[in-house]
Design a protein around this motif. Structure first.
Motif, mmCIF file in Angstrom:
data_model
loop_
_atom_site.group_PDB
_atom_site.id
_atom_site.type_symbol
_atom_site.label_atom_id
_atom_site.label_comp_id
_atom_site.label_asym_id
_atom_site.label_seq_id
_atom_site.Cartn_x
_atom_site.Cartn_y
_atom_site.Cartn_z
ATOM 1 N N ILE A 1 0.867 -1.180 0.000
ATOM 2 C CA ILE A 1 0.000 0.000 0.000
ATOM 3 C C ILE A 1 0.902 1.228 0.000
ATOM 4 O O ILE A 1 1.840 1.318 0.798
ATOM 5 N N TYR A 2 0.666 2.167 -0.910
ATOM 6 C CA TYR A 2 1.497 3.372 -0.942
ATOM 7 C C TYR A 2 0.647 4.625 -0.789
ATOM 8 O O TYR A 2 -0.455 4.737 -1.324
ATOM 9 N N ILE A 3 1.193 5.564 -0.005
ATOM 10 C CA ILE A 3 0.502 6.800 0.346
ATOM 11 C C ILE A 3 1.470 7.959 0.211
ATOM 12 O O ILE A 3 2.591 7.887 0.722
ATOM 13 N N VAL A 4 1.069 9.016 -0.481
ATOM 14 C CA VAL A 4 1.893 10.228 -0.528
ATOM 15 C C VAL A 4 1.319 11.230 0.462
ATOM 16 O O VAL A 4 0.102 11.367 0.596
ATOM 17 N N LEU B 1 -1.675 -1.042 -3.945
ATOM 18 C CA LEU B 1 -2.916 -0.316 -3.666
ATOM 19 C C LEU B 1 -2.570 1.111 -3.301
ATOM 20 O O LEU B 1 -1.757 1.349 -2.410
ATOM 21 N N ASN B 2 -3.175 2.066 -3.996
ATOM 22 C CA ASN B 2 -2.955 3.477 -3.681
ATOM 23 C C ASN B 2 -4.051 3.985 -2.757
ATOM 24 O O ASN B 2 -5.235 3.811 -3.017
ATOM 25 N N LEU B 3 -3.634 4.623 -1.676
ATOM 26 C CA LEU B 3 -4.567 5.207 -0.722
ATOM 27 C C LEU B 3 -4.089 6.611 -0.401
ATOM 28 O O LEU B 3 -2.884 6.840 -0.249
ATOM 29 N N ASP B 4 -5.003 7.570 -0.324
ATOM 30 C CA ASP B 4 -4.641 8.918 0.099
ATOM 31 C C ASP B 4 -4.693 8.992 1.620
ATOM 32 O O ASP B 4 -5.406 8.222 2.273
ATOM 33 N N ALA B 5 -3.982 9.943 2.185
ATOM 34 C CA ALA B 5 -3.887 10.038 3.641
ATOM 35 C C ALA B 5 -5.230 10.349 4.287
ATOM 36 O O ALA B 5 -5.459 9.980 5.447
ATOM 37 N N ASP B 6 -6.127 11.020 3.570
ATOM 38 C CA ASP B 6 -7.439 11.355 4.147
ATOM 39 C C ASP B 6 -8.505 10.325 3.783
ATOM 40 O O ASP B 6 -9.699 10.631 3.760
ATOM 41 N N GLU B 7 -8.068 9.094 3.511
ATOM 42 C CA GLU B 7 -8.983 8.010 3.168
ATOM 43 C C GLU B 7 -8.767 6.821 4.103
ATOM 44 O O GLU B 7 -7.790 6.756 4.838
#
Length: 249
Positions: free
Chosen positions: A4-7, A75-81
Motif C-alpha cells: 500500500i502506498y501513500i503520498v 494499492l494506492n490510498l490517500d492520507a485522508d482516506e
C-alpha cells in the motif's frame, strides 16, 4: 502479498486512520514531500516505510511511491482516506487471482462530516493493480494509472474524509481546475463558447439528478453546485491559458 502506498504532506490529522485501515495487509510505503507536523512520526510508529521525495507533481509522486513497493500487487490510498472493512476483505481475495490486472474501487465521499446516501452514484477509480502492469502519466491532478489487462469492479469502498468544509472543497476545485486546464491546453484542447455556456448547468444536472446527490439534502445541493462550478472553472481557465499564450506571441 500487497503493498500500500501513500503520498503525504502535513497529514497528522488523517494518517493514523488511513494506516490502521490497512493493518495486516502487507507492506506500507509512505512518501512525504516535507511535512512539518507529526505525520512522519505517526507513520513510523505504525510501521510504515517512510521516505522523502521532492514534490514534482501528483502523478510523478505516486509513480515514485509505487516504484518503491516490493510486492506484485499495489494499492494506492490517500492520507485522508480509509478502506471499509468490506473492501479490505474483498482486496485480500482479489489479489489471489491470476486472471485480472486491476480493480476499480468506488469512493465513498464524506462531505461536511457526513457520508453520502448509500444509493448516490459514486465515482470509481483504479486504485488496485499489479505493479508491473500499471503506471502513471503526467497529469497534475486526478491522476489515474494506466493498467494493461482486465479490470474488474469491486463493491467495497474507500471512504474519503477530505472535504470537511465548503472552504476546503472550493479551495481544492480552484487548485485542481488550474492543473486540469493546463493539462488540456498542453494536449491541444481549446475552449468553445458553447461549452462555456452549457457546461455548468449540465454538470449540475449530472451531479444532482443523475448521480442522485439530491438524496443528500442541502449538502447534496451545495456539493452539486460546487461540482458544477468546478466544471465551469476548467473551461474558463482553459480559455485563460489560450489568452496568455496569444499574448506571448
Amino acid at each position: 502479498m500487497i503493498s500500500i502506498y501513500i503520498v503525504t504532506k502535513n497529514e497528522e490529522r488523517n494518517i493514523e486512520r488511513a494506516l490502521k485501515s490497512v493493518e495486516g495487509m502487507g507492506e506500507v510505503v509512505v512518501v512525504d514531500s516535507g511535512s512539518t507536523d507529526k505525520t512522519l512520526e505517526i507513520a513510523s510508529k505504525l510501521n510504515a516505510k517512510v521516505s522523502f521525495h521532492e514534490w514534482l507533481g501528483m502523478a510523478q509522486q505516486k509513480e515514485h511511491a509505487k516504484n518503491l513497493c516490493t510486492n506484485d500487487w499495489v494499492l494506492n490510498l490517500d492520507a485522508d482516506e480509509e478502506l471499509s472493512p468490506e473492501l479490505k476483505s474483498e482486496i485480500l481475495e482479489v489479489i489471489q487471482r491470476s486472471d485480472i490486472s486491476g480493480a476499480n474501487i468506488p469512493i465513498e465521499e464524506y462531505f461536511l462530516g457526513y457520508p453520502i446516501h448509500q444509493i448516490t452514484k459514486k465515482n470509481s477509480h483504479v486504485r488496485l493493480f499489479k505493479k508491473a502492469l500499471g503506471s502513471y502519466g503526467n497529469e497534475r491532478f486526478h491522476e489515474t494509472p494506466t493498467v494493461e489487462g482486465k479490470i474488474i469492479d469491486l463493491k467495497g469502498g474507500i471512504r474519503h474524509y477530505g472535504e470537511t468544509s465548503i472552504d476546503v472543497k472550493v479551495s481544492k476545485i480552484n487548485l485542481y481546475s488550474s492543473g486540469k486546464a493546463i493539462d488540456k491546453f498542453e494536449k491541444g484542447k481549446r475552449s468553445s463558447i458553447l461549452k462555456l455556456i452549457t457546461i455548468m448547468p449540465l454538470a449540475f444536472i449530472k451531479s444532482y439528478f443523475i448521480k442522485r446527490n439530491l438524496l443528500n439534502g442541502k449538502r447534496g445541493f451545495i456539493g452539486s453546485m460546487i461540482n458544477a462550478f468546478y466544471a465551469f472553472l476548467k473551461e474558463a481557465k482553459l480559455y485563460e491559458a489560450e489568452l496568455k499564450s496569444r499574448s506571448k506571441k
